[in-house]
Design a protein around this motif. Structure first.
Motif, PDB file in Angstrom:
ATOM      1  N   ILE A 177      62.207 110.778  58.181  1.00  0.00           N
ATOM      2  CA  ILE A 177      61.054 110.219  57.485  1.00  0.00           C
ATOM      3  C   ILE A 177      60.483 111.294  56.574  1.00  0.00           C
ATOM      4  O   ILE A 177      60.289 112.433  56.984  1.00  0.00           O
ATOM      5  CB  ILE A 177      59.983 109.724  58.475  1.00  0.00           C
TER       6      ILE A 177
ATOM      7  N   ILE B 101      57.267 103.188  55.823  1.00  0.00           N
ATOM      8  CA  ILE B 101      56.983 102.966  57.247  1.00  0.00           C
ATOM      9  C   ILE B 101      55.530 102.498  57.407  1.00  0.00           C
ATOM     10  O   ILE B 101      54.588 103.239  57.107  1.00  0.00           O
ATOM     11  CB  ILE B 101      57.225 104.239  58.074  1.00  0.00           C
TER      12      ILE B 101
ATOM     13  N   SER C 162      61.269 106.040  55.190  1.00  0.00           N
ATOM     14  CA  SER C 162      62.540 106.379  55.827  1.00  0.00           C
ATOM     15  C   SER C 162      63.521 106.730  54.717  1.00  0.00           C
ATOM     16  O   SER C 162      63.470 106.146  53.620  1.00  0.00           O
ATOM     17  CB  SER C 162      63.063 105.215  56.672  1.00  0.00           C
TER      18      SER C 162
ATOM     19  N   ALA D 180      59.045 102.378  62.551  1.00  0.00           N
ATOM     20  CA  ALA D 180      59.585 103.520  63.284  1.00  0.00           C
ATOM     21  C   ALA D 180      59.275 103.324  64.754  1.00  0.00           C
ATOM     22  O   ALA D 180      58.133 103.033  65.113  1.00  0.00           O
ATOM     23  CB  ALA D 180      58.975 104.825  62.774  1.00  0.00           C
TER      24      ALA D 180
ATOM     25  N   TYR E  44      64.649 104.205  63.214  1.00  0.00           N
ATOM     26  CA  TYR E  44      63.941 103.977  61.958  1.00  0.00           C
ATOM     27  C   TYR E  44      64.673 102.903  61.160  1.00  0.00           C
ATOM     28  O   TYR E  44      65.914 102.928  61.060  1.00  0.00           O
ATOM     29  CB  TYR E  44      63.869 105.253  61.111  1.00  0.00           C
TER      30      TYR E  44
ATOM     31  N   ASN F  18      65.982 101.367  57.849  1.00  0.00           N
ATOM     32  CA  ASN F  18      66.310 101.663  56.459  1.00  0.00           C
ATOM     33  C   ASN F  18      66.427 100.341  55.707  1.00  0.00           C
ATOM     34  O   ASN F  18      66.110  99.280  56.230  1.00  0.00           O
ATOM     35  CB  ASN F  18      67.609 102.462  56.386  1.00  0.00           C
TER      36      ASN F  18
ATOM     37  N   SER G 295      68.587 104.021  61.416  1.00  0.00           N
ATOM     38  CA  SER G 295      68.863 105.381  61.873  1.00  0.00           C
ATOM     39  C   SER G 295      68.432 105.460  63.329  1.00  0.00           C
ATOM     40  O   SER G 295      67.247 105.290  63.633  1.00  0.00           O
ATOM     41  CB  SER G 295      68.086 106.406  61.038  1.00  0.00           C
TER      42      SER G 295
END
Length: 621
Positions: free
Chosen positions: A48, A79, A110, A219, A237, A239, A244
């Motif tokens: 991030i 985010i 992100s 997140a 996270y 994307n 991720s």
């Protein structure tokens, strides 16, 4: 004739590129040296990227360096939701930490560093070329000769060149730090090890599943039994059209209880909540009848592979408004309904003609790992040596405060401060106070204060977010402290006293197995809800993960084991993320071909980055 430049920047990560761009913005000539064939191919992050607005002092943010960042940069998602999950087996309790995430922040995106650093490189490179500098990729620095009159840089690939100053942005395992003697190698007590996979998931499915809009991201952090009794946790996270997913653990904790890094991330992927987050529809090819003629087997294999590839690509487009619109505008399909009809037709052909099965599973695209510096423990007090300035990870600078994790933005802030100090020295034609001036600038950074002191306002924001957690749930050791901290008056006094003691006195108590493992498990057991997984993810082994990575192998080893019988190296047989080490007759042996250059073994090896263009090439980062 030896080439001359004002400044050399070593390392083409986000920090190094920001230094290059800032120097160009200031009208200075600088050249950036990057070992990867393409900028971004060696970079890995969680990750991030924040832009901050501190209450005291100011930071240099990414949008200050790159004027067109907000309108053009290939970031993933902004985010807007930040959740901490306490987990125990199939039970989960969520704490909404969005307010803590937004504390003193302009925004947070992100990012995938291969794409983003490639964009940074284009902006910085074009600006630098106008000043007579630029980016030289595929080059590895071998030595630096420093004296009072000139600095000579030698590489493995090009002729030596001369500069007035150096900005070292070559990461946590900085070779420049070792070559200059600026600092010793970081110890495991000062580091975290992070392991990550990138998971494929279509754009609109991400938005539906995570309850976010097209311009939003989420997140999720995880603690509890998924840590396998280590100090650290997991993250996920969102994307644009991938996820991720990773695990970050204190290196000392891993040494104390060695575990293969991929087992830590596998534990996260197997958690029912995470497995439900990452699931997707996957086409599984059937075995071809071996009694058929070879030519027919080949024809079927080719036909099925082509259809599956087309189905995957069209399905991704079907779940992306921009991609659907592009296909229609290009005239490939008359309408979005026709795209859906074609997708269904391909699926039907695969099922009826080739017996392809469509199952629930997940799709893993890339496996990576890196070491991360804990600034509380390892930031350089003097981030320079003569006219060499260290920034970001190379200077041991990163903010790790509970769920607050920041690194990319810290490196960018350092980079601007270093570039400003170098520009000042050039304007004055006096480099005698360069290091002292840069150190002063770094001392004024709000990030430096965060690495040294507890921020009572951030602590209040965090405690407010956790107000629904019963005070008695954290046990006798922390229960009284937790209750007292709810009082603003006491909190101010306690934080003031704690800051006098310093992080080094507090960390053994705060960062413990109890706080990262036992307390979250207790919270999940007492307050959590049961999450049921609808499938069992098919998780690839480390060999399969390595096979998916792209390498430009170097026959010249870049790692040399110093003591093959040391206890540390024996633990590396387990702790190396790609199992590069084996134990034979009591001695540790290295097979470097699968190395992903994380530097986990650097403490007791002669460690260097591979020569220019060699080694691993990350597609996502």
């Amino acid at each position: 004739m030896t080439e001359h430049y004002d400044v050399a920047i070593i390392g083409g990560g986000s920090a190094g590129l920001a230094a290059l761009k800032q120097l160009a913005n200031l009208g200075k000539q600088a050249v950036l040296i990057e070992a990867g064939k393409q900028v971004g191919s060696k970079n890995v992050s969680g990750g991030i990227l924040y832009s901050k607005r501190p209450k005291r002092g100011s930071t240099h943010n990414v949008e200050d360096v790159y004027e067109n960042f907000l309108s053009e940069a290939p970031v993933e998602r902004k985010i807007t939701k930040y959740i901490l999950h306490a987990v125990s087996k199939d039970k989960e309790f969520a704490i909404d930490l969005t307010s803590a995430h937004e504390y003193q922040a302009n925004f947070a995106y992100s990012v995938l560093l291969n794409r983003l650093n490639g964009w940074f490189a284009k902006q910085a490179g074009e600006a630098a070329e106008k000043q007579g500098g630029g980016i030289v990729s595929g080059v590895h620095v071998r030595s630096i000769t420093l004296n009072d009159e000139k600095t000579i840089i030698e590489t493995d690939e090009i002729e030596p060149f001369e500069v007035k100053a150096v900005i070292a942005a070559d990461g946590v395992n900085s070779e420049i730090a070792q070559l200059t003697g600026a600092r010793p190698k970081f110890t495991p007590a000062q580091l975290y090890q992070g392991v990550k996979v990138v998971v494929k998931l279509p754009e609109e499915i991400i938005e539906q599943r995570f309850g976010i809009g097209p311009d939003e991201g989420a997140a999720h952090l995880f603690s509890g039994d998924i840590t396998l009794n280590h100090i650290g946790g997991g993250f996920l996270y969102t994307n644009h059209d991938t996820l991720s997913v990773g695990a970050v653990y204190h290196y000392d904790s891993l040494l104390g209880r060695p575990a293969e890094p991929y087992t830590l991330i596998d534990a996260l992927l197997k958690n029912p909540m995470v497995s439900e987050f990452i699931k997707d529809e996957v086409a599984v090819k059937q075995e071809i009848d071996k009694s058929l003629p070879k030519e027919e087997q080949l024809r079927i294999r080719f036909a099925v592979s082509k259809l599956v590839k087309t189905w995957n690509e069209l399905r991704d487009a079907h779940y992306s408004p921009a991609a659907r619109r592009k296909l229609v505008e290009a005239g490939k399909y008359k309408s979005e309904d026709e795209i859906k009809a074609r997708l269904d037709s391909i699926r039907n052909e695969l099922q009826t003609k080739y017996a392809t099965r469509f199952v629930t599973d997940y799709v893993e695209l890339e496996y990576s790992a890196k070491l991360v510096p804990d600034g509380k423990r390892c930031m350089m007090k003097k981030p320079y040596h003569k006219n060499v300035l260290f920034i970001g990870d190379a200077a041991g600078r990163g903010v790790f405060i509970g769920p607050r994790i920041e690194g990319i933005n810290v490196g960018i802030d350092d980079a601007v401060r270093a570039a400003n100090s170098v520009a000042r020295a050039i304007d004055r034609n006096d480099f005698s106070t360069l290091g002292e001036h840069y150190t002063q600038q770094v001392e004024e950074s709000p990030f430096t204060r965060d690495m040294r002191e507890i921020d009572k306002d951030y602590l209040k924001t965090f405690l407010d977010a956790a107000k629904d957690v019963p005070k008695d749930i954290v046990g006798q050791r922390y229960g009284m402290i937790f209750r007292l901290m709810s009082s603003g008056t006491f909190r101010g006094l306690a934080v003031g006293f704690a800051n006098i003691l310093g992080y080094d006195k507090l960390l053994p108590m705060v960062e413990s197995e109890e706080t990262y493992v036992q307390v979250p498990i207790e919270i999940a057991e007492r307050l959590g809800q049961t999450v049921t997984a609808t499938y069992t993810p098919t998780i690839p082994g480390v060999a399969e993960r390595i096979a998916r990575l792209k390498y430009d192998d170097d026959r010249q080893p870049h790692i040399k084991v110093l003591d093959p019988e040391s206890e540390f190296m024996k633990k590396l047989v387990m702790l190396c993320p790609t199992s590069c080490y084996s134990l034979e007759a009591g001695k540790v042996m290295l097979q470097h071909e699968a190395c992903i250059e994380c530097g986990t073994c650097a403490k007791e090896t002669e460690w260097r980055h591979p020569r220019g263009e060699k080694g691993v090439i990350f597609q996502y980062g």
